[in-house]
Design a protein around this motif. Structure first.
Motif, PDB file in Angstrom:
ATOM      1  N   ARG A 170       7.758  -3.926  10.006  1.00  0.00           N
ATOM      2  CA  ARG A 170       7.055  -4.437   9.156  1.00  0.00           C
ATOM      3  C   ARG A 170       5.843  -5.299   9.515  1.00  0.00           C
ATOM      4  O   ARG A 170       5.631  -5.627  10.617  1.00  0.00           O
ATOM      5  N   ARG A 181       7.424  -7.424   0.392  1.00  0.00           N
ATOM      6  CA  ARG A 181       7.474  -5.796   0.026  1.00  0.00           C
ATOM      7  C   ARG A 181       6.765  -5.598  -0.946  1.00  0.00           C
ATOM      8  O   ARG A 181       6.432  -4.627  -1.449  1.00  0.00           O
ATOM      9  N   VAL A 187       5.057  -2.509   4.814  1.00  0.00           N
ATOM     10  CA  VAL A 187       5.919  -1.590   5.599  1.00  0.00           C
ATOM     11  C   VAL A 187       5.106  -0.573   6.180  1.00  0.00           C
ATOM     12  O   VAL A 187       4.351   0.014   5.749  1.00  0.00           O
TER      13      VAL A 187
END
Length: 253
Positions: A170, A181, A187
């Motif tokens: 992350r 996100r 990511v």
């Protein structure tokens, strides 16, 4: 360094994580307890597999959000949320005990994890649930969370063991929190980048941020997400790189 991964994230006929492969790599398994993913048969199977391999079983508790995989922000009153989290922990404890083990720690999932970084009401609900579990089963569970979060601060104030967690895959903000996100680049998908970040966190205690600057990251557990493509192979690569760098791998619980 402990290696943890989210496991049991399927439901009925659908499977998302390669639980068997990941259980051969990680030292701690964050098992979905049915509210964001998971069902009784899956919980039982993962607990049995973890117990056989000596992998610690953690309750990955969540908002009641199967449709959104626990990643949607929700406003749940503290008392109600604490009851729902206690329910999830108790359910997993039954399967863990049946497998000859027991729940060894607690980690919130998704939106609840991120909310508990700064929201004291939601963080307090998690702490209240863990203390309720302690009263019911006679043992305190460590709480796994982001360093500097309200969750770990309130858990420590309640006398609960706390474990700081970092993420190999992350992206980090300059404040040391995770990039949401919903933003591009949140990511890390490139295997070399994931391995490099795992080494930087574990060996040097730092991570690169989205701005390119470094931010200190002190952690005792490293998360390897199980729902990304090729997760098991990537987890094996990360563990091999850490061991090659002289890092001892072992569960914190």
């Amino acid at each position: 360094m402990d290696l943890n991964a989210d496991l049991g994230e399927g439901f009925g006929r659908w499977t998302l994580t390669d639980d068997e492969a990941l259980l051969s790599v990680v030292t701690s398994a964050n098992v979905a307890c049915g509210f964001h993913a998971g069902d009784p048969a899956t919980m039982r199977r993962v607990c049995e597999g973890a117990a056989v391999r000596g992998v610690r079983i953690g309750a990955q508790v969540s908002y009641r959000d199967l449709a959104g995989f626990g990643r949607r922000a929700m406003d749940v009153p503290r008392v109600e949320l604490a009851a729902e989290l206690t329910y999830q922990m108790g359910a997993l404890e039954v399967f863990a005990r049946a497998a000859g083990a027991g729940v060894a720690y607690v980690k919130p999932h998704g939106a609840l994890y991120n909310r508990a970084v700064a929201d004291e009401e939601q963080a307090a609900a998690v702490v209240n649930a863990v203390t309720a579990f302690a009263r019911a089963f006679g043992r305190e569970l460590p709480v796994l969370g982001l360093p500097g979060s309200a969750l770990l601060r309130l858990a420590a104030a309640a006398g609960l063991p706390t474990v700081a967690e970092a993420f190999a895959d992350r992206a980090y903000t300059p404040a040391g929190t995770l990039v949401p996100r919903t933003q591009a680049g949140a990511v890390l998908h490139e295997p070399d980048a994931v391995v490099a970040q795992a080494l930087a966190i574990t060996v040097r205690g730092e991570a690169a941020t989205v701005t390119g600057a470094k931010v200190p990251v002190a952690a005792d557990s490293l998360c390897l997400h199980g729902d990304t493509p090729g997760a098991a192979a990537l987890a094996r690569r990360v563990r091999a790189a850490l061991e090659s760098a002289g890092v001892a791998i072992g569960a914190f619980a």
